[in-house]
Motif scaffolding. Structure first.
Motif, PDB file in Angstrom:
ATOM      1  N   ASP A  76      32.979 -27.552  41.903  1.00 32.59           N
ATOM      2  CA  ASP A  76      33.104 -26.899  43.251  1.00 32.59           C
ATOM      3  C   ASP A  76      32.812 -25.307  43.344  1.00 32.59           C
ATOM      4  N   ASN A  77      32.567 -24.721  41.573  1.00 34.36           N
ATOM      5  CA  ASN A  77      31.934 -23.575  41.886  1.00 34.36           C
ATOM      6  C   ASN A  77      30.541 -23.197  42.136  1.00 34.36           C
ATOM      7  N   ILE A  78      30.087 -24.339  42.099  1.00 34.86           N
ATOM      8  CA  ILE A  78      28.502 -24.189  42.969  1.00 34.86           C
ATOM      9  C   ILE A  78      28.950 -24.874  44.526  1.00 34.86           C
ATOM     10  N   GLN A  79      29.596 -26.139  44.416  1.00 31.92           N
ATOM     11  CA  GLN A  79      29.664 -26.164  45.843  1.00 31.92           C
ATOM     12  C   GLN A  79      30.300 -25.330  47.120  1.00 31.92           C
ATOM     13  N   ALA A  80      31.322 -24.162  46.651  1.00 30.37           N
ATOM     14  CA  ALA A  80      31.591 -23.363  47.647  1.00 30.37           C
ATOM     15  C   ALA A  80      30.487 -22.237  48.254  1.00 30.37           C
ATOM     16  N   PHE A  81      29.550 -22.288  47.275  1.00 27.32           N
ATOM     17  CA  PHE A  81      28.599 -21.096  47.455  1.00 27.32           C
ATOM     18  C   PHE A  81      27.844 -21.236  48.736  1.00 27.32           C
ATOM     19  N   ASP A  82      27.906 -23.605  48.592  1.00 32.83           N
ATOM     20  CA  ASP A  82      26.107 -24.113  49.371  1.00 32.83           C
ATOM     21  C   ASP A  82      27.238 -24.338  50.445  1.00 32.83           C
ATOM     22  N   ILE A 136      23.470 -14.984  57.993  1.00 27.94           N
ATOM     23  CA  ILE A 136      23.194 -14.641  59.046  1.00 27.94           C
ATOM     24  C   ILE A 136      21.254 -13.714  58.917  1.00 27.94           C
ATOM     25  N   PRO A 137      20.468 -14.165  59.186  1.00 25.52           N
ATOM     26  CA  PRO A 137      19.275 -13.341  59.353  1.00 25.52           C
ATOM     27  C   PRO A 137      19.632 -12.664  60.627  1.00 25.52           C
ATOM     28  N   ARG A 138      18.760 -11.657  60.531  1.00 22.78           N
ATOM     29  CA  ARG A 138      17.814 -10.257  61.465  1.00 22.78           C
ATOM     30  C   ARG A 138      16.358 -10.047  61.023  1.00 22.78           C
ATOM     31  N   ILE A 139      15.955 -10.138  61.788  1.00 26.04           N
ATOM     32  CA  ILE A 139      14.321 -10.170  61.918  1.00 26.04           C
ATOM     33  C   ILE A 139      14.151  -8.483  62.362  1.00 26.04           C
ATOM     34  N   ALA A 140      12.810  -8.103  62.115  1.00 22.09           N
ATOM     35  CA  ALA A 140      12.412  -6.708  62.558  1.00 22.09           C
ATOM     36  C   ALA A 140      12.811  -5.752  62.366  1.00 22.09           C
ATOM     37  N   ALA A 141      13.790  -5.227  61.053  1.00 23.78           N
ATOM     38  CA  ALA A 141      14.404  -4.640  60.705  1.00 23.78           C
ATOM     39  C   ALA A 141      13.976  -3.443  59.979  1.00 23.78           C
ATOM     40  N   ASP A 142      13.935  -2.527  59.911  1.00 24.93           N
ATOM     41  CA  ASP A 142      12.992  -1.042  59.393  1.00 24.93           C
ATOM     42  C   ASP A 142      13.319  -0.780  58.160  1.00 24.93           C
ATOM     43  N   LEU A 143      13.104  -1.130  57.205  1.00 25.02           N
ATOM     44  CA  LEU A 143      13.146  -1.647  55.484  1.00 25.02           C
ATOM     45  C   LEU A 143      12.501  -0.667  54.655  1.00 25.02           C
ATOM     46  N   LEU A 147      34.958 -18.316  44.101  1.00 26.41           N
ATOM     47  CA  LEU A 147      34.907 -17.567  45.299  1.00 26.41           C
ATOM     48  C   LEU A 147      35.544 -17.472  46.965  1.00 26.41           C
ATOM     49  N   ARG A 148      36.112 -19.047  46.773  1.00 27.17           N
ATOM     50  CA  ARG A 148      37.395 -19.157  47.639  1.00 27.17           C
ATOM     51  C   ARG A 148      38.508 -18.503  47.296  1.00 27.17           C
ATOM     52  N   ALA A 149      38.611 -17.719  46.689  1.00 28.52           N
ATOM     53  CA  ALA A 149      39.744 -17.009  46.328  1.00 28.52           C
ATOM     54  C   ALA A 149      39.688 -15.085  46.112  1.00 28.52           C
ATOM     55  N   LEU A 150      38.146 -14.968  46.061  1.00 28.35           N
ATOM     56  CA  LEU A 150      37.554 -13.777  46.279  1.00 28.35           C
ATOM     57  C   LEU A 150      38.552 -12.847  47.548  1.00 28.35           C
ATOM     58  N   PRO A 151      38.130 -13.125  48.366  1.00 32.60           N
ATOM     59  CA  PRO A 151      38.848 -12.707  49.738  1.00 32.60           C
ATOM     60  C   PRO A 151      40.091 -12.466  49.475  1.00 32.60           C
ATOM     61  N   ALA A 152      41.161 -12.955  49.207  1.00 30.63           N
ATOM     62  CA  ALA A 152      42.149 -12.380  49.088  1.00 30.63           C
ATOM     63  C   ALA A 152      42.990 -11.457  48.269  1.00 30.63           C
ATOM     64  N   VAL A 153      41.798 -11.617  46.916  1.00 38.60           N
ATOM     65  CA  VAL A 153      42.034 -10.300  45.337  1.00 38.60           C
ATOM     66  C   VAL A 153      41.573  -8.667  45.780  1.00 38.60           C
ATOM     67  N   VAL A 154      40.659  -9.466  47.201  1.00 38.95           N
ATOM     68  CA  VAL A 154      39.773  -7.813  47.720  1.00 38.95           C
ATOM     69  C   VAL A 154      40.295  -7.078  47.988  1.00 38.95           C
ATOM     70  N   GLU A 155      40.623  -8.526  48.915  1.00 41.01           N
ATOM     71  CA  GLU A 155      41.836  -7.659  50.139  1.00 41.01           C
ATOM     72  C   GLU A 155      43.675  -6.865  49.439  1.00 41.01           C
ATOM     73  N   ALA A 156      43.333  -7.320  48.677  1.00 44.30           N
ATOM     74  CA  ALA A 156      45.096  -7.254  47.987  1.00 44.30           C
ATOM     75  C   ALA A 156      44.329  -6.107  46.990  1.00 44.30           C
ATOM     76  N   LEU A 171      27.469 -13.484  57.157  1.00 45.09           N
ATOM     77  CA  LEU A 171      28.454 -14.628  56.418  1.00 45.09           C
ATOM     78  C   LEU A 171      28.706 -15.908  57.554  1.00 45.09           C
ATOM     79  N   VAL A 172      28.806 -16.719  57.604  1.00 46.43           N
ATOM     80  CA  VAL A 172      28.944 -18.063  58.375  1.00 46.43           C
ATOM     81  C   VAL A 172      29.893 -18.800  57.249  1.00 46.43           C
ATOM     82  N   ILE A 173      31.399 -18.563  57.347  1.00 48.12           N
ATOM     83  CA  ILE A 173      32.431 -18.616  56.065  1.00 48.12           C
ATOM     84  C   ILE A 173      32.963 -19.766  57.248  1.00 48.12           C
ATOM     85  N   PRO A 174      32.856 -21.400  56.974  1.00 52.49           N
ATOM     86  CA  PRO A 174      33.940 -22.291  57.231  1.00 52.49           C
ATOM     87  C   PRO A 174      35.365 -22.015  57.273  1.00 52.49           C
ATOM     88  N   GLU A 175      35.796 -22.786  58.751  1.00 50.96           N
ATOM     89  CA  GLU A 175      37.441 -22.548  58.497  1.00 50.96           C
ATOM     90  C   GLU A 175      37.853 -23.054  56.847  1.00 50.96           C
TER      91      GLU A 175
END
Length: 402
Positions: free
Chosen positions: A42-48, A53-60, A292-301, A380-384
């Motif tokens: 699952d550690n690997i699957q979570a990243f998959d 979300i790509p963006r184009i023609a950015a002034d980089l 990775l699945r636990a990260l957002p809640a820890v960051v929020e805390a 990111l596109v984060i599934p429900e």
């Protein structure tokens, strides 16, 4: 020159070469997870499951900004070498890894169970953190901590995500007590199966299977197996022990193995300056979801009070970008540098780190960002249902790290 292969093009290629060059039992120890390996997978699957979300023609600008500071150390990109033992991978061991990390401009964490003394690693890379398992008495631990301080440790990493579950459905490699003539005879078939691996150790030095960073004046230097037995017999630490260790150390202090938001808050209360969201790479309790699945809640805390890192499942630069976009300040990597070490020694580790750096840069270009500091969940596109509901049954949204 023992390694003459073409340069590595990916972490996956490093893993393939490691599998080809290492004896089966040694390679198995590098890919192992507890029991069925659910958490490892699952550690690997979570990243998959996370999209970009790509963006184009950015002034980089010509160069994207990837540098950051972790535990008081400036690093050129947000990847740190995670503590892990390299006893049977390559005779260069952790010193070779430290040199490769230094060449890449990043830091290294050295395991208590490493094959080489901390002072040798710190000499090769001054940006070195000492990783501590809770082994022995408080007096033993205090002596090791003071030794690390005197040897130049820039920070202390206390690893708590371990339950001594070493069972694996596909078997566990055996670790001899020490290298003797009978041991060499026993492992002769292993050497014959991978003559190049055996030759490297014959020329570079056969490890003595000791744990020099767990030595004490009273007990001397234990063998790897003796140290492990003492570890399993040591009462598990409590938050009072964590607080005591933090006060004893006094400097930069990471608690590794945080998963539940309340544990993150407790680590902060104990004075931690950094935490790593981790399930020990799938080598703790099997069935734990991906880090990775636990990260957002820890960051929020606790994300505004402490540096939040994560480890587990990183295989490419875009994985690092996903972790940063979900709130991590940096990541720690373990298996990838072990594969690099097996594939090409010090140079193999350096190449793997540069592969990750290049992958981060490519992802930033694709996302239209000038810096890692611009990353956010909006990329990111984060599934429900992806993240873990661990606070009042409601999942808090990940927020951008300040």
């Amino acid at each position: 020159m023992l390694f003459t292969s073409a340069p590595l093009e990916s972490v996956a290629e490093a893993q393939r070469r490691a599998k080809k060059r290492l004896p089966t039992a040694v390679y198995a120890s590098l890919i192992a997870g507890t029991e069925k390996g659910l958490t490892l997978h699952d550690n690997i699957q979570a990243f998959d499951e996370i999209g970009l979300i790509p963006r184009i023609a950015a002034d980089l600008p010509p160069q994207r900004e990837m540098s950051t500071t972790v535990m008081g150390q400036e690093i050129s990109f947000p990847v740190i070498v995670s503590p892990a033992g390299a006893q049977a991978v390559d005779p260069g061991g952790e010193v070779a890894v430290a040199r490769a990390a230094a060449a890449a401009g990043t830091a290294i964490g050295l395991s208590s169970f490493a094959s080489m003394p901390f002072e040798d690693v710190a000499a090769a890379n001054p940006k070195a953190f000492f990783q501590l398992y809770w082994v022995g008495t408080r007096d033993d631990i205090a002596e090791r901590v003071e030794h690390a301080r005197q040897a130049g440790a820039k920070g202390l990493i206390l690893t708590l995500d371990w339950s001594f579950a070493s069972r694996r459905d596909w078997g566990s490699p055996t670790i001899p007590e020490r290298v003797t003539l009978s041991t060499l005879v026993e492992f002769l078939p292993m050497g014959l199966s991978r003559p190049g691996w055996a030759l490297r150790f014959l020329l570079g030095g056969i490890p003595d299977l000791k744990a020099p960073n767990l030595r004490t004046r009273a007990k001397g230097t234990p063998t790897f197996k003796q140290a492990y037995v003492e570890w399993t017999q040591t009462p598990l630490p409590t938050w009072d022990d964590v607080r005591w260790l933090r006060e004893l150390w006094g400097g930069e202090f990471m608690v590794k193995g945080v998963f539940y938001p309340d544990d993150a808050r407790r680590a902060v209360d104990c004075g931690a300056t950094a935490i790593s969201v981790s399930n020990h790479g799938g080598n703790n309790l099997d069935g734990i979801p991906a880090s990775l699945r636990a990260l957002p809640a820890v960051v929020e805390a606790v994300g505004d009070q402490v540096e939040v890192l994560m480890d587990g499942g990183i295989r490419r630069g875009s994985d690092v970008v996903k972790a940063l976009a979900m709130g991590a300040k940096a990541v720690l990597v373990g298996r990838v540098w072990l594969w690099g070490l097996a594939a090409g020694g010090e140079e193999g580790v350096r190449q793997v780190l540069e592969i990750l750096r290049s992958g981060i840069d490519e992802a930033l270009i694709g996302l239209g960002h000038k810096s890692i500091r611009e990353l956010s969940p909006n990329d990111l596109v984060i599934p429900e249902g992806f993240t873990i509901p661990m606070t009042d049954g409601k999942v808090p949204a990940a927020r951008k790290k300040k």
